[in-house]
Scaffold this active site. Structure first.
Site, mmCIF file in Angstrom:
data_model
loop_
_atom_site.group_PDB
_atom_site.id
_atom_site.type_symbol
_atom_site.label_atom_id
_atom_site.label_comp_id
_atom_site.label_asym_id
_atom_site.label_seq_id
_atom_site.Cartn_x
_atom_site.Cartn_y
_atom_site.Cartn_z
ATOM 1 N N ALA A 188 0.598 -1.031 -0.077
ATOM 2 C CA ALA A 188 0.172 -0.167 0.063
ATOM 3 C C ALA A 188 1.048 1.711 -0.199
ATOM 4 O O ALA A 188 1.717 1.075 0.403
ATOM 5 C CB ALA A 188 -0.932 0.221 1.459
ATOM 6 N N TYR A 189 0.083 2.721 -0.678
ATOM 7 C CA TYR A 189 0.736 3.820 -0.478
ATOM 8 C C TYR A 189 0.075 4.498 0.318
ATOM 9 O O TYR A 189 -0.723 4.746 1.104
ATOM 10 C CB TYR A 189 1.451 4.583 -1.849
ATOM 11 C CG TYR A 189 1.818 3.206 -2.967
ATOM 12 C CD1 TYR A 189 3.334 4.150 -3.179
ATOM 13 C CD2 TYR A 189 1.126 2.283 -3.450
ATOM 14 C CE1 TYR A 189 3.784 3.340 -3.923
ATOM 15 C CE2 TYR A 189 1.787 1.857 -4.402
ATOM 16 C CZ TYR A 189 3.307 1.829 -5.045
ATOM 17 O OH TYR A 189 3.928 1.244 -5.763
#
Length: 161
Positions: free
Chosen positions: A29-30
């Site tokens: 995930a960012y």
């Protein structure tokens, strides 16, 4: 300062599986995503977790800083993700002196299979395996960041059989 130099290709068929390792599940995930930089967190199926900062304007070469972090902290960071959590299984496939990483995506990107090869120099010309198809280096719809942010729905439609 670490440099990441990599090329990406769509994968054609299943021939690569003959030479692949057992693979490892990845959730990614960012936390921050901008045009020229990103901060991502990854949690691996073996319990490891890493945070990575990538900076650069080109898809071929970027500065990359990667650190192992506590798995519980990584799980907590996922709560702060922008966009979607990417799920994939990564396989390592040796070919002619290079280790190719083949990512088999799950979820909304199920069916998408991308091979990446890291290079020591921008002048490296690795021998391409017969199971790679079209090169997609620099095509933003095939970047994990774009897929996580939901701006690359077309990527899963442009696969090779």
């Amino acid at each position: 300062m670490a440099k990441e130099i990599e090329r990406k290709f769509l994968v054609s068929g299943q021939r690569w599986r003959t030479f692949a390792d057992e693979g490892i599940a990845i959730r990614q995930a960012y936390i921050v995503a901008q045009d020229d930089r990103s901060l991502r967190v990854r949690i691996y199926g073996n319990g490891q977790a890493r945070i990575t900062l990538k900076v650069g304007h080109t898809a071929l070469v970027r500065d990359e800083y990667e650190f192992e972090i506590d798995r519980d902290e990584a799980e907590d960071m996922l709560r702060h993700a922008i966009g979607n959590v990417i799920r994939k299984v990564r396989y390592k496939v040796p070919h002619e002196g290079h280790i190719w990483e083949v990512d088999v995506y799950e979820g909304v990107h199920r069916g998408l299979v991308i091979a990446e090869v890291e290079l020591a120099s921008i002048h490296d010309e690795p021998e391409l395996p017969n199971w790679v198809g079209r090169e997609v280096t620099g095509e933003s719809q095939y970047s994990n960041q774009s897929m996580a942010l939901g701006i690359s729905e077309g990527a899963r439609l442009h696969q090779l059989a």
